[in-house]
Scaffold this motif. Structure first.
Motif, PDB file in Angstrom:
ATOM      1  N   UNK A  99      21.002 -14.029  38.610  1.00 56.33           N
ATOM      2  CA  UNK A  99      22.444 -14.233  38.620  1.00 56.33           C
ATOM      3  C   UNK A  99      23.099 -13.970  37.262  1.00 56.33           C
ATOM      4  N   UNK A 100      22.312 -13.576  36.273  1.00 58.39           N
ATOM      5  CA  UNK A 100      22.824 -13.358  34.920  1.00 58.39           C
ATOM      6  C   UNK A 100      23.227 -11.892  34.756  1.00 58.39           C
ATOM      7  N   UNK A 101      24.456 -11.641  34.278  1.00 57.21           N
ATOM      8  CA  UNK A 101      24.838 -10.251  34.002  1.00 57.21           C
ATOM      9  C   UNK A 101      23.855  -9.624  33.023  1.00 57.21           C
ATOM     10  N   UNK A 105      16.764 -19.567  39.439  1.00 56.57           N
ATOM     11  CA  UNK A 105      16.239 -19.845  38.118  1.00 56.57           C
ATOM     12  C   UNK A 105      15.185 -20.942  38.211  1.00 56.57           C
ATOM     13  N   UNK A 106      14.190 -20.861  37.331  1.00 57.61           N
ATOM     14  CA  UNK A 106      13.169 -21.886  37.316  1.00 57.61           C
ATOM     15  C   UNK A 106      13.678 -23.179  36.727  1.00 57.61           C
ATOM     16  N   UNK A 125      14.133 -15.271  31.202  1.00 57.91           N
ATOM     17  CA  UNK A 125      15.489 -14.712  31.212  1.00 57.91           C
ATOM     18  C   UNK A 125      15.538 -13.463  32.090  1.00 57.91           C
ATOM     19  N   UNK A 126      14.507 -12.633  32.012  1.00 59.15           N
ATOM     20  CA  UNK A 126      14.470 -11.405  32.812  1.00 59.15           C
ATOM     21  C   UNK A 126      14.466 -11.713  34.309  1.00 59.15           C
ATOM     22  N   UNK A 157      19.995 -21.841  31.201  1.00 58.86           N
ATOM     23  CA  UNK A 157      19.595 -23.019  31.962  1.00 58.86           C
ATOM     24  C   UNK A 157      20.777 -23.992  32.044  1.00 58.86           C
ATOM     25  N   UNK A 158      21.443 -24.208  30.913  1.00 54.57           N
ATOM     26  CA  UNK A 158      22.598 -25.115  30.899  1.00 54.57           C
ATOM     27  C   UNK A 158      23.741 -24.585  31.768  1.00 54.57           C
TER      28      UNK A 158
END
Length: 50
Positions: free
Chosen positions: A21-23, A1-2, A16-17, A45-46
């Motif tokens: 690691x995000x479902x 993630x940035x 977000x795209x 991000x959090x």
């Protein structure tokens, strides 16, 4: 993630795209719940900082 926060809705959606690691269903569920892309990016991000 940035590490840099997105500047607007379009930037947030692209950011977000790129979060590998995000479902895949999570952003779609948050959008249906009424969250903006900016808020979704902040949530992700959090979560990444935990």
């Amino acid at each position: 993630m940035g590490k840099i926060a997105p500047a607007g809705e379009a930037d947030a959606e692209l950011w977000v795209a790129k979060c590998k690691s995000v479902p895949e269903a999570l952003p779609a569920m948050l959008r249906r719940a009424g969250y903006s892309w900016m808020m979704i990016a902040k949530i992700l991000f959090d979560l990444a900082r935990m």
